[in-house]
Design an enzyme around this catalytic site. Structure first.
Site, short mmCIF file in Angstrom:
data_model
loop_
_atom_site.label_atom_id
_atom_site.label_comp_id
_atom_site.label_asym_id
_atom_site.label_seq_id
_atom_site.Cartn_x
_atom_site.Cartn_y
_atom_site.Cartn_z
N GLY A 290 2.93 -2.22 3.32
CA GLY A 290 3.10 -3.08 4.48
C GLY A 290 4.57 -3.22 4.81
O GLY A 290 5.43 -3.10 3.94
N CYS B 17 7.53 -6.14 -2.96
CA CYS B 17 8.03 -6.19 -1.59
C CYS B 17 9.17 -5.20 -1.43
O CYS B 17 10.04 -5.11 -2.30
CB CYS B 17 8.51 -7.61 -1.30
SG CYS B 17 9.17 -7.83 0.36
N GLU C 191 2.68 -10.04 4.79
CA GLU C 191 3.46 -9.60 5.95
C GLU C 191 3.61 -10.70 6.99
O GLU C 191 4.67 -10.85 7.60
CB GLU C 191 2.85 -8.33 6.57
CG GLU C 191 2.81 -7.12 5.66
CD GLU C 191 4.13 -6.78 4.98
OE1 GLU C 191 5.21 -7.03 5.55
OE2 GLU C 191 4.09 -6.27 3.85
#
Length: 173
Positions: free
Chosen positions: A46, A96, A139
C-alpha cells in the site's frame, strides 16, 4: 512511468492532512500509475499520496495472492475514501514504506466498508476484511497524518524510537 521518492519518518510532511481530489484528469492518472510503480519497486502492499509528498486523498493497495505474487489487476486505486462501517478486531504485524525495517503488531478493525472514487471519479463501495481491511485502515491513517507507530502502546513506542535512533546513527557513520 516514474518512481517517486518515499518520505521517511520523522519527515514532518507525513503529518499533513490530505485534501480531497476534485479533478479526475490525466495528471491524476499519471500520478496513480507512478504511485503504483513506486509501491511495487519498494515491495510494498500500500502507498498513500502523502508518502510521496503529495497531500491528496489518494492511495493504492495491492495485496499479494496465495502464491505471494502481486497482480496488477488486483490493484485498488482509492480516492477520497470514507469509512461506512468498521467492525470486529484483528491484530496484524504491520510495516510501512515510510518506516522501513520496522514491524509491530497493531490492533485494527477486522472488517471495514468504505465509499470512495476511482480514477475517473466514479463512486464505489468496497467491503474488506483481514489483510485488505488492515491495509485500507493503515493507508487512510496516512491521509490523516497518522503513522502506525503512533498506535503503539507507550513502552513499544519508546522501544521503536530507541531502535530508530540507533539505525539513524549507524547510517550516518
Amino acid at each position: 512511468m516514474a518512481t517517486l521518492t518515499i518520505l521517511k519518518y520523522p519527515d514532518a510532511r507525513l503529518r499533513q492532512k490530505s485534501k480531497p481530489v476534485e479533478v479526475f484528469d490525466e495528471t491524476l492518472h499519471t500520478f496513480l500509475d507512478d504511485m503504483y510503480e513506486t509501491m511495487m519497486d519498494s515491495n510494498g502492499v500500500g502507498l498513500a499520496a502523502i508518502q510521496v509528498g503529495n497531500p491528496l486523498q489518494v492511495l493504492v493497495i495491492n495485496i499479494p495472492r496465495e502464491d505471494n505474487e502481486q497482480y496488477k489487476e488486483d490493484m485498488l486505486e482509492i480516492i477520497n475514501p470514507v469509512f461506512l462501517k468498521q467492525e470486529g478486531e484483528i491484530e496484524w504485524d504491520e510495516g510501512c514504506l515510510s518506516v522501513p525495517n520496522f514491524y509491530e503488531s497493531i490492533k485494527r478493525f477486522d472488517e471495514v466498508t468504505i465509499a470512495y472514487n476511482d480514477r475517473y471519479g466514479n463512486e464505489k463501495v468496497l467491503q474488506a476484511q483481514g489483510f485488505l481491511a488492515v491495509a485500507i485502515q493503515h493507508e487512510i491513517d496516512h491521509l490523516n497524518g497518522i503513522l502506525f507507530v503512533d498506535k503503539l502502546p507507550i513502552l513499544r513506542r519508546k522501544k521503536f524510537e530507541k531502535e530508530l535512533k540507533r539505525i539513524q546513527k549507524e547510517q550516518s557513520q
